[in-house]
Enzyme design. Structure first.
Site, PDB file in Angstrom:
ATOM      1  N   GLU A  84      35.734  52.565  62.760  1.00  0.00           N
ATOM      2  CA  GLU A  84      35.706  53.488  63.917  1.00  0.00           C
ATOM      3  C   GLU A  84      37.081  54.063  64.220  1.00  0.00           C
ATOM      4  O   GLU A  84      37.198  55.019  64.968  1.00  0.00           O
ATOM      5  CB  GLU A  84      35.107  52.770  65.138  1.00  0.00           C
ATOM      6  N   HIS A  95      38.454  48.266  60.630  1.00  0.00           N
ATOM      7  CA  HIS A  95      37.939  49.118  61.705  1.00  0.00           C
ATOM      8  C   HIS A  95      37.534  50.499  61.206  1.00  0.00           C
ATOM      9  O   HIS A  95      38.353  51.426  61.245  1.00  0.00           O
ATOM     10  CB  HIS A  95      39.018  49.278  62.777  1.00  0.00           C
ATOM     11  N   CYS A 140      35.448  43.373  63.626  1.00  0.00           N
ATOM     12  CA  CYS A 140      36.592  42.561  64.061  1.00  0.00           C
ATOM     13  C   CYS A 140      36.113  41.467  65.021  1.00  0.00           C
ATOM     14  O   CYS A 140      35.419  40.561  64.613  1.00  0.00           O
ATOM     15  CB  CYS A 140      37.663  43.466  64.676  1.00  0.00           C
TER      16      CYS A 140
END
Lengths: 234, 79
Positions: free
Chosen positions: A205, A203, A86
């Protein structure tokens, strides 16, 4: 094996990345303050999501001149693994480690949602645990994710198998309707020529535990661990 | 010395903000507007007295930080 998660003023996904690497995968992980000027001992450095320096001027434009970024460029040149997620992706393009630029979403809106992305290549240290063409469900949260590069650059990315993820339908079709932000060729993530630097808007994560709605991101980090441990990915 | 830097999107680069403004202008009855392109204006206050020198320095600022040459052009005005 040691991971570093860079913390810029305004990073806000640094703890998510740290949590996955340290607590879920149990790997030695350290926060790296943006003023730091050495990256000795690290195998992989993550530039996390957020709004470094408030996105002033352009996302990533000021963060790229942080002292640590000079070290990240050097680290990448020496073959270290670098992941930009990002805002991290935006910083990598501004720093010239990846081509192109992330422009304002075509809808002009900040989008916070789950999207589907198709794995376009598994010949990378970041995706070797996926299957070619596999569709992942990952969250996005950005206002500037609209990937742009000139035609020559896009051709090089395609010819060199450097497009890693494309926004797709749940069954893996690449369509305009599955493109959340207007990114050219539905590009969600790319690699550098040497294949050790990756930038992506979604994302992974935030998609490593069932309680968060998807575990599709976990194999992304497991792939990196494989690569650091010397398992071939090409 | 004062200077202004105008940052604009290169030709062919989609400007969704411009398109939104165009739509708003048309809805207000300004039908003569053909297209709208947005950009940034950056005002600088500089030390020194040489205009040429200032222009050169500002060019450096534009190349390194103020603009992204992948998608943006810049124009400099020094007073």
């Amino acid at each position: 094996m040691k991971f570093g998660v860079v913390v810029f003023p305004g990073s806000n996904c640094d703890h998510d990345a740290y949590h996955v690497l340290k607590h879920i995968l149990g790997r030695d992980t350290e926060f790296v303050w943006h003023g730091r000027t050495d990256l000795k001992g690290f195998d992989c450095v993550v530039l996390p999501g957020g709004f470094s320096y408030g996105d002033y001027l352009r996302p990533g434009a000021i963060a790229r001149f942080s002292p640590v970024m000079e070290m990240v460029v050097d680290f990448a040149r020496k073959g270290g693994f670098v992941v930009g997620i990002c805002n991290g992706f935006q910083i990598l393009t501004e720093a010239g480690l990846l081509p192109g630029v992330l422009m304002r979403n075509r809808t002009l809106k900040f989008i916070c949602d789950y999207v589907h992305v198709r794995v376009e290549t598994t010949s990378t240290p970041f995706t070797s645990r996926y299957r070619d063409g596999e569709v992942l469900r990952l969250p996005i949260a950005h206002a500037d994710g609209n990937y742009f590069a000139d035609e020559d650059t896009l051709k090089i990315l395609e010819d060199e198998d450097r497009i890693v993820f494309r926004y797709s339908t749940p069954d893996g079709r690449i369509e305009d309707s599955s493109n959340p932000n207007g990114a050219l060729r539905n590009i969600a993530g790319i690699l550098n020529r040497e294949r050790n630097v990756l930038g992506m808007m979604p994302h992974p994560e935030r998609a490593c535990e069932g309680i968060l709605g998807s575990r599709d991101g976990l194999r992304f980090f497991e792939s990196i661990i494989d690569a650091i441990e010397g398992r071939p990915f090409l | 010395m004062k200077a202004r830097v105008f940052i604009t999107l290169k030709k062919g680069v989609l400007d969704p903000q411009g398109k939104a403004i165009l739509g708003a202008l048309r809805s207000l009855g300004f039908d003569e507007v053909r297209d709208v392109r947005t950009g940034k204006l950056i005002e600088l206050e500089l030390e020194g007295s040489s205009r040429d020198e200032a222009e050169k320095r500002i060019e450096g600022m534009c190349e390194r930080l103020l603009s992204n040459p992948v998608v943006e052009d810049y124009r400099i005005e020094v007073d």
